[in-house]
Design an enzyme around this catalytic site. Structure first.
Site, PDB file in Angstrom:
ATOM      1  N   THR A 125      -8.156  -0.749   5.641  1.00  0.00           N
ATOM      2  CA  THR A 125      -7.886   0.204   6.572  1.00  0.00           C
ATOM      3  C   THR A 125      -9.125   0.584   7.087  1.00  0.00           C
ATOM      4  O   THR A 125     -10.330   0.748   6.485  1.00  0.00           O
ATOM      5  CB  THR A 125      -7.196   1.233   6.328  1.00  0.00           C
ATOM      6  N   ASP A 126      -9.442   1.080   8.292  1.00  0.00           N
ATOM      7  CA  ASP A 126     -10.502   1.677   8.903  1.00  0.00           C
ATOM      8  C   ASP A 126     -10.728   3.134   8.216  1.00  0.00           C
ATOM      9  O   ASP A 126     -11.659   3.686   8.460  1.00  0.00           O
ATOM     10  CB  ASP A 126     -10.657   1.686  10.402  1.00  0.00           C
ATOM     11  N   LYS A 138      -7.821   3.827  -0.808  1.00  0.00           N
ATOM     12  CA  LYS A 138      -7.942   2.350  -0.114  1.00  0.00           C
ATOM     13  C   LYS A 138      -9.343   1.806  -0.404  1.00  0.00           C
ATOM     14  O   LYS A 138      -9.422   0.588  -0.792  1.00  0.00           O
ATOM     15  CB  LYS A 138      -7.764   2.350   1.394  1.00  0.00           C
ATOM     16  N   TYR A 171      -6.558   9.429   1.356  1.00  0.00           N
ATOM     17  CA  TYR A 171      -6.017   8.164   1.783  1.00  0.00           C
ATOM     18  C   TYR A 171      -7.189   6.844   1.836  1.00  0.00           C
ATOM     19  O   TYR A 171      -7.171   5.964   1.203  1.00  0.00           O
ATOM     20  CB  TYR A 171      -5.120   7.977   3.038  1.00  0.00           C
ATOM     21  N   THR A 214       1.172   4.036   2.097  1.00  0.00           N
ATOM     22  CA  THR A 214       0.742   4.150   3.591  1.00  0.00           C
ATOM     23  C   THR A 214       0.759   5.654   4.137  1.00  0.00           C
ATOM     24  O   THR A 214       0.367   5.845   5.347  1.00  0.00           O
ATOM     25  CB  THR A 214       1.281   3.271   4.207  1.00  0.00           C
ATOM     26  N   ALA A 247       0.947  -1.000   0.135  1.00  0.00           N
ATOM     27  CA  ALA A 247      -0.091  -0.045  -0.002  1.00  0.00           C
ATOM     28  C   ALA A 247       0.812   1.266  -0.043  1.00  0.00           C
ATOM     29  O   ALA A 247       2.039   1.276   0.282  1.00  0.00           O
ATOM     30  CB  ALA A 247      -0.938   0.085   1.559  1.00  0.00           C
TER      31      ALA A 247
END
Length: 168
Positions: A135-136, A163, A159, A96, A94
């Site tokens: 991811t949350d 994702k 971000y 990140t 990813a």
């Protein structure tokens, strides 16, 4: 040694020996039902604590980790998967940099969205299971309890949007 540092990476993540062991065993337990009948499992992760845990988790299930290069071409990835006979690929590769994604959203989306789409398409073509960790950040952050796997996504930043593109 239980509380001594065991793993760290450039993002600042650190785990003690105890947390490393417990985390690897827990992830191995989750992966085990998906890996029945397989000897090799592809790991597509950048050098990180997560990559080390994924490798340990695969090892505790009695399988061999095949570390794949997430910067390789599609053809090289296809060849590696076929050569090793992979039927499962664990992906956490990813972009990140959460803050950096605000000014580099196209780059983040290319890696987190389009890259995952290519990997998913390849896995579909060869009949391999893709285990993808997200991811949350794909959620709006307003929940008062843990998010369910099927909770509607509603990212609030670049971000999260990048994702979310990888989850489609």
């Amino acid at each position: 040694y239980w509380r001594r540092p065991a793993l760290s990476d450039t993002t600042g993540k650190r785990l003690t020996f105890g947390r490393t062991l417990i985390s690897a065993l827990a992830l191995g337990r989750v992966l085990e039902p998906q890996l029945r009948g397989q000897d090799h499992v592809g790991i597509l992760l950048p050098a990180s604590v997560g990559a080390a845990l994924a490798n340990l988790a695969v090892s505790v299930t009695g399988r061999v980790s095949v570390n794949l290069n997430f910067t390789a071409s599609r053809e090289a990835l296809r060849f590696a998967c076929e050569k090793a006979g992979l039927r499962t690929v664990v992906n956490c590769s990813a972009f990140t940099d959460v803050d950096g994604a605000e000014t580099r959203e196209a780059e983040a989306t290319a890696i987190n969205g389009e890259g995952v789409a290519l990997l998913a398409a390849h896995c579909r073509r060869v009949g391999a299971l893709l285990v993808h960790f997200s991811t949350d950040y794909v959620f709006d952050g307003n929940a008062t309890s843990p998010y369910a796997v099927d909770h509607p996504i509603s990212p609030v930043n670049a971000y999260g949007r990048s994702k979310a593109a990888g989850e489609k």
